[in-house]
Write an enzyme that holds these catalytic residues in place. Sequence first.
Site, PDB file in Angstrom:
ATOM      1  N   ASP A   1      -3.704   2.625  -3.317  1.00 21.05           N
ATOM      2  CA  ASP A   1      -3.855   2.893  -1.888  1.00 21.05           C
ATOM      3  C   ASP A   1      -3.056   1.847  -1.100  1.00 21.05           C
ATOM      4  O   ASP A   1      -3.248   0.645  -1.288  1.00 21.05           O
ATOM      5  CB  ASP A   1      -5.342   2.807  -1.515  1.00 21.05           C
ATOM      6  CG  ASP A   1      -5.637   3.345  -0.126  1.00 21.05           C
ATOM      7  OD1 ASP A   1      -4.798   3.184   0.772  1.00 21.05           O
ATOM      8  OD2 ASP A   1      -6.729   3.918   0.066  1.00 21.05           O
TER       9      ASP A   1
ATOM     10  N   LYS B   1      -2.984  -0.419   7.471  1.00 19.08           N
ATOM     11  CA  LYS B   1      -3.379  -1.197   8.638  1.00 19.08           C
ATOM     12  C   LYS B   1      -3.447  -2.684   8.301  1.00 19.08           C
ATOM     13  O   LYS B   1      -3.943  -3.065   7.244  1.00 19.08           O
ATOM     14  CB  LYS B   1      -4.721  -0.704   9.169  1.00 19.08           C
ATOM     15  CG  LYS B   1      -4.672   0.732   9.696  1.00 19.08           C
ATOM     16  CD  LYS B   1      -6.013   1.170  10.240  1.00 19.08           C
ATOM     17  CE  LYS B   1      -5.946   2.602  10.763  1.00 19.08           C
ATOM     18  NZ  LYS B   1      -7.246   3.067  11.300  1.00 19.08           N
TER      19      LYS B   1
ATOM     20  N   TYR C   1       0.031  11.296  -9.572  1.00 16.27           N
ATOM     21  CA  TYR C   1       0.678  11.195  -8.269  1.00 16.27           C
ATOM     22  C   TYR C   1       2.196  11.180  -8.408  1.00 16.27           C
ATOM     23  O   TYR C   1       2.910  11.791  -7.611  1.00 16.27           O
ATOM     24  CB  TYR C   1       0.216   9.925  -7.548  1.00 16.27           C
ATOM     25  CG  TYR C   1      -1.161  10.023  -6.950  1.00 16.27           C
ATOM     26  CD1 TYR C   1      -1.435  10.916  -5.919  1.00 16.27           C
ATOM     27  CD2 TYR C   1      -2.191   9.214  -7.407  1.00 16.27           C
ATOM     28  CE1 TYR C   1      -2.701  11.005  -5.360  1.00 16.27           C
ATOM     29  CE2 TYR C   1      -3.460   9.293  -6.860  1.00 16.27           C
ATOM     30  CZ  TYR C   1      -3.707  10.184  -5.832  1.00 16.27           C
ATOM     31  OH  TYR C   1      -4.970  10.271  -5.297  1.00 16.27           O
TER      32      TYR C   1
ATOM     33  N   GLU D   1      -4.649  -1.371 -16.807  1.00 13.81           N
ATOM     34  CA  GLU D   1      -4.239  -0.672 -15.596  1.00 13.81           C
ATOM     35  C   GLU D   1      -5.368  -0.760 -14.582  1.00 13.81           C
ATOM     36  O   GLU D   1      -6.494  -0.355 -14.867  1.00 13.81           O
ATOM     37  CB  GLU D   1      -3.914   0.800 -15.880  1.00 13.81           C
ATOM     38  CG  GLU D   1      -3.403   1.524 -14.625  1.00 13.81           C
ATOM     39  CD  GLU D   1      -3.152   3.010 -14.842  1.00 13.81           C
ATOM     40  OE1 GLU D   1      -2.409   3.596 -14.043  1.00 13.81           O
ATOM     41  OE2 GLU D   1      -3.731   3.586 -15.795  1.00 13.81           O
TER      42      GLU D   1
ATOM     43  N   ASP E   1     -15.187  -2.376 -10.577  1.00 15.13           N
ATOM     44  CA  ASP E   1     -14.327  -2.735  -9.452  1.00 15.13           C
ATOM     45  C   ASP E   1     -13.301  -3.773  -9.894  1.00 15.13           C
ATOM     46  O   ASP E   1     -13.650  -4.732 -10.593  1.00 15.13           O
ATOM     47  CB  ASP E   1     -15.174  -3.296  -8.307  1.00 15.13           C
ATOM     48  CG  ASP E   1     -14.395  -3.426  -7.010  1.00 15.13           C
ATOM     49  OD1 ASP E   1     -13.502  -4.297  -6.940  1.00 15.13           O
ATOM     50  OD2 ASP E   1     -14.662  -2.663  -6.068  1.00 15.13           O
TER      51      ASP E   1
ATOM     52  N   ASP F   1       5.004   5.215  -4.409  1.00 16.85           N
ATOM     53  CA  ASP F   1       5.872   6.095  -3.634  1.00 16.85           C
ATOM     54  C   ASP F   1       6.007   5.587  -2.208  1.00 16.85           C
ATOM     55  O   ASP F   1       6.800   6.126  -1.426  1.00 16.85           O
ATOM     56  CB  ASP F   1       5.279   7.508  -3.585  1.00 16.85           C
ATOM     57  CG  ASP F   1       3.965   7.515  -2.808  1.00 16.85           C
ATOM     58  OD1 ASP F   1       3.019   6.838  -3.269  1.00 16.85           O
ATOM     59  OD2 ASP F   1       3.885   8.167  -1.755  1.00 16.85           O
TER      60      ASP F   1
END
Length: 216
Positions: free
Chosen positions: A118, A122, A193, A44, A96, A154
Amino acid sequence: MRLRNIPGAKDEMNQNPNIVISNPSQHKGNWSKLFNNDHPIHVEVGTGKGQFLIGMSMLNPEINYIGIEKYESVLLRALERSKESEQENVKFLNEDVGNLLDFFAPGEIDRVFINFTDPWPKNRHEKRRLTYKGFLKLYEEILNPEGEIHFKTDNQGLFEYSLESFSRYGMSLHNVSLDLHKSGIEGNVMTEYEERFSRKGMRIYRCETKFSPKSI
């Protein structure tokens, strides 16, 4: 959102090297040896506080799980949950995602999960999205030929972008859901979340995707 720094988080991880693996590049190509079995390995990316991965590890003891999270203060909670669960088939990396190729050999991984990443809405931040073609190239390298990516979000805009990104990369799409919790899918484990958004009545989008076989 600014993350709260938790003093001692790194020290706590260092004191649990059997759960949070330091120097993961040393295990590249040999993760099965670390787990002491030849079970499939699922990764994950952006594992957060570990609720999803630990839930999956409890449901599927015949699968090994590795969660990658770069924020120490977030991963600390995953470590705590892992210690509480006492699951031996889950490990974490405080690393990372962009360095995946340093940690895993080609074809070593059987599945990649991308959950509630995330959206970076933009346009100038497109390359940071974990479903951007640059990241897809990394996943393709570490996944075996039958490996899959399972994606949940979502964010409708990110979902639409990701479907297009997968398609442009030549990947096939399966089990696409525009409202996961009304789809009847079995075995769904929710992230933190996901629980929060679903309680508000928000839709959860999900799909599975595979890379096309490489031509010789």
